[in-house]
Design a protein around this motif. Structure first.
Motif, mmCIF file in Angstrom:
data_model
loop_
_atom_site.group_PDB
_atom_site.id
_atom_site.type_symbol
_atom_site.label_atom_id
_atom_site.label_comp_id
_atom_site.label_asym_id
_atom_site.label_seq_id
_atom_site.Cartn_x
_atom_site.Cartn_y
_atom_site.Cartn_z
ATOM 1 N N THR A 101 5.903 3.636 -11.275
ATOM 2 C CA THR A 101 5.456 3.311 -9.911
ATOM 3 C C THR A 101 5.940 1.929 -9.501
ATOM 4 O O THR A 101 6.415 1.729 -8.378
ATOM 5 C CB THR A 101 3.919 3.383 -9.815
ATOM 6 N N VAL A 102 5.840 0.971 -10.420
ATOM 7 C CA VAL A 102 6.298 -0.394 -10.127
ATOM 8 C C VAL A 102 7.818 -0.426 -9.968
ATOM 9 O O VAL A 102 8.349 -1.071 -9.056
ATOM 10 C CB VAL A 102 5.844 -1.373 -11.220
ATOM 11 N N GLU A 151 0.840 -1.218 0.000
ATOM 12 C CA GLU A 151 0.000 0.000 0.000
ATOM 13 C C GLU A 151 0.864 1.253 0.000
ATOM 14 O O GLU A 151 0.564 2.240 -0.680
ATOM 15 C CB GLU A 151 -0.918 -0.005 1.232
ATOM 16 N N ASN A 152 1.960 1.205 0.745
ATOM 17 C CA ASN A 152 2.846 2.369 0.835
ATOM 18 C C ASN A 152 3.563 2.679 -0.476
ATOM 19 O O ASN A 152 4.112 3.774 -0.646
ATOM 20 C CB ASN A 152 3.896 2.143 1.933
ATOM 21 N N MET A 153 3.571 1.739 -1.391
ATOM 22 C CA MET A 153 4.245 1.934 -2.685
ATOM 23 C C MET A 153 3.295 2.464 -3.756
ATOM 24 O O MET A 153 3.686 2.646 -4.911
ATOM 25 C CB MET A 153 4.855 0.605 -3.159
ATOM 26 N N GLU A 181 3.288 -6.949 -19.940
ATOM 27 C CA GLU A 181 4.494 -7.374 -20.645
ATOM 28 C C GLU A 181 5.670 -6.451 -20.339
ATOM 29 O O GLU A 181 6.779 -6.904 -20.039
ATOM 30 C CB GLU A 181 4.226 -7.396 -22.159
ATOM 31 N N LYS A 182 5.419 -5.135 -20.370
ATOM 32 C CA LYS A 182 6.502 -4.174 -20.138
ATOM 33 C C LYS A 182 6.986 -4.208 -18.688
ATOM 34 O O LYS A 182 8.191 -4.077 -18.420
ATOM 35 C CB LYS A 182 6.037 -2.764 -20.518
ATOM 36 N N ILE A 183 6.083 -4.388 -17.751
ATOM 37 C CA ILE A 183 6.471 -4.462 -16.342
ATOM 38 C C ILE A 183 7.317 -5.707 -16.091
ATOM 39 O O ILE A 183 8.318 -5.661 -15.363
ATOM 40 C CB ILE A 183 5.224 -4.417 -15.436
ATOM 41 N N ASN A 184 6.950 -6.812 -16.716
ATOM 42 C CA ASN A 184 7.730 -8.040 -16.530
ATOM 43 C C ASN A 184 9.087 -7.980 -17.223
ATOM 44 O O ASN A 184 10.022 -8.685 -16.842
ATOM 45 C CB ASN A 184 6.924 -9.261 -16.971
ATOM 46 N N GLN A 185 9.203 -7.104 -18.201
ATOM 47 C CA GLN A 185 10.496 -6.901 -18.867
ATOM 48 C C GLN A 185 11.468 -6.097 -17.999
ATOM 49 O O GLN A 185 12.670 -6.077 -18.282
ATOM 50 C CB GLN A 185 10.292 -6.196 -20.216
ATOM 51 N N ILE A 186 10.953 -5.472 -16.942
ATOM 52 C CA ILE A 186 11.830 -4.744 -16.020
ATOM 53 C C ILE A 186 12.859 -5.689 -15.414
ATOM 54 O O ILE A 186 14.006 -5.315 -15.161
ATOM 55 C CB ILE A 186 10.996 -4.068 -14.893
ATOM 56 N N GLY A 187 12.413 -6.936 -15.159
ATOM 57 C CA GLY A 187 13.321 -7.945 -14.615
ATOM 58 C C GLY A 187 13.463 -7.915 -13.107
ATOM 59 O O GLY A 187 14.358 -8.560 -12.553
ATOM 60 N N LEU A 188 12.592 -7.174 -12.427
ATOM 61 C CA LEU A 188 12.655 -7.100 -10.959
ATOM 62 C C LEU A 188 12.509 -8.488 -10.346
ATOM 63 O O LEU A 188 13.300 -8.899 -9.500
ATOM 64 C CB LEU A 188 11.573 -6.153 -10.441
ATOM 65 N N GLU A 210 9.796 2.034 -8.983
ATOM 66 C CA GLU A 210 10.174 2.689 -7.727
ATOM 67 C C GLU A 210 9.794 1.843 -6.513
ATOM 68 O O GLU A 210 10.455 1.909 -5.478
ATOM 69 C CB GLU A 210 9.519 4.068 -7.647
ATOM 70 N N ALA A 211 8.752 1.046 -6.644
ATOM 71 C CA ALA A 211 8.349 0.165 -5.538
ATOM 72 C C ALA A 211 9.416 -0.884 -5.277
ATOM 73 O O ALA A 211 9.683 -1.254 -4.132
ATOM 74 C CB ALA A 211 7.019 -0.500 -5.860
ATOM 75 N N GLY A 212 10.041 -1.356 -6.369
ATOM 76 C CA GLY A 212 11.106 -2.345 -6.225
ATOM 77 C C GLY A 212 10.668 -3.548 -5.414
ATOM 78 O O GLY A 212 9.542 -4.035 -5.565
ATOM 79 N N PRO A 213 11.525 -4.020 -4.512
ATOM 80 C CA PRO A 213 11.189 -5.201 -3.715
ATOM 81 C C PRO A 213 10.239 -4.896 -2.554
ATOM 82 O O PRO A 213 9.712 -5.814 -1.936
ATOM 83 C CB PRO A 213 12.551 -5.653 -3.179
ATOM 84 N N ASN A 214 10.015 -3.611 -2.263
ATOM 85 C CA ASN A 214 9.223 -3.245 -1.081
ATOM 86 C C ASN A 214 7.770 -3.694 -1.141
ATOM 87 O O ASN A 214 7.119 -3.830 -0.114
ATOM 88 C CB ASN A 214 9.263 -1.726 -0.875
ATOM 89 N N ALA A 215 7.245 -3.894 -2.357
ATOM 90 C CA ALA A 215 5.845 -4.297 -2.496
ATOM 91 C C ALA A 215 5.675 -5.813 -2.539
ATOM 92 O O ALA A 215 4.597 -6.314 -2.824
ATOM 93 C CB ALA A 215 5.262 -3.669 -3.760
ATOM 94 N N CYS A 216 6.757 -6.551 -2.246
ATOM 95 C CA CYS A 216 6.729 -8.020 -2.208
ATOM 96 C C CYS A 216 6.282 -8.637 -3.531
ATOM 97 O O CYS A 216 5.258 -9.314 -3.606
ATOM 98 C CB CYS A 216 5.838 -8.529 -1.076
#
Length: 286
Positions: free
Chosen positions: A180-181, A156-158, A235-242, A183-189
């Motif tokens: 947004t995704v 929620e905080n992300m 597709e684009k979010i999954n291409q980030i590779g996080l 910047e959230a990085g690993p913090n949003a689990c």
């Protein structure tokens, strides 16, 4: 429950009982659509570490269900959507009090963590996870649809809201969501579900985004251009590779669900409400 003419009477105790059970169930068992999405992600993941992490997450979810322990230690702030038929008459007390009593009983009887503070600045715990966040909608008919979605605050905080200009257009919308995704990085689990609200006003966009998280994973907007946008963004979010837990991989998001609403000629509100991989939600109709 009684019927009097065209009006259906419902005792608010029925709300309390159902919401109590729903709080317990949502916090112990993964919703069927999320279970399917997680298993699909595990099967498709090509990075060894990411696949291992997804396997561990699935094992944790199985243990939670079998041993009746919460699927996450943050059992969330209870968000309740009530879609109330206009031919329903509630009796026996206040609807809001009945909802909160259901949350109180559910979090007590389910031994769920109480995470709510009564004042955002004084920070004193209410000790029963109330009050809930309640959204009401009046619709035709004599039924009440209840959606309980306990929301943890790591994700929620992300979340963010953007008041874009109409000139920012669809590319501006895409950039806001993807950033947004990122910047959230690993913090949003991660892997996450991305709920998006586009249009309306400042507060309407946020509610649209929250409600989008409760849509069944794998389903899409009925609007062709929004369905296309959901698929492109996933597709684009999954291409980030996080990847799972932010340690790399093919699976950063399980879904991007977008809700839209009419807006003003001068505005383009965009809200992004991220949820972790448990994305708790459960629905009942009474």
């Amino acid at each position: 429950m009684e019927e009097a003419g065209m009006v259906r009477s419902i005792d608010v105790k029925l709300l309390t009982e159902n919401i109590k059970e729903m709080c317990i169930q949502a916090n112990h068992y993964l919703a069927p659509d999320m279970d399917k999405a997680m298993k699909n992600a595990y099967e498709k993941e090509t990075k060894p570490l990411a696949k291992q992490i997804l396997g561990q997450l699935l094992e944790n979810l199985n243990i939670a269900g079998e041993d009746m322990i919460p699927i996450c230690q943050d059992t969330g702030m209870a968000v309740v959507f009530l879609k109330v038929g206009q031919d329903v008459h509630f009796e026996g007390g206040s609807v809001e009090a009945a909802v909160n009593e259901g949350v109180r009983q559910g979090y007590a009887e389910g031994y769920l963590r109480k995470s709510v503070v009564g004042d955002p600045l004084l920070r004193v715990n209410t000790k029963d996870n109330t009050p809930a966040i309640i959204h009401y909608e009046i619709v035709p008919g004599d039924k009440v649809e209840i959606m309980v979605a306990p929301k943890g605050f790591g994700s929620e905080n992300m979340s963010k809201i953007y008041m874009l200009k109409p000139a920012d257009g669809i590319e501006g919308v895409k950039e806001a969501i993807i950033n947004t995704v990122k910047e959230a990085g690993p913090n949003a689990c991660p892997p996450v579900v991305v709920g998006v609200g586009i249009g309306g006003t400042f507060e309407k966009a946020a509610i649209l985004a929250k409600k989008a998280l409760t849509r069944e994973i794998g389903t899409h907007s009925e609007l062709a251009h929004i369905k296309e946008l959901e698929e492109e963004l996933l597709e684009k979010i999954n291409q980030i590779g996080l990847g799972p837990a932010g340690l790399g991989g093919d699976t950063t998001a399980l879904a991007v669900n977008i809700n839209t609403y009419a807006t003003h000629i001068a505005g383009l509100p965009v809200a992004v409400n991220i949820c972790c991989h448990v994305n708790r939600h459960i629905a009942r109709t009474i």
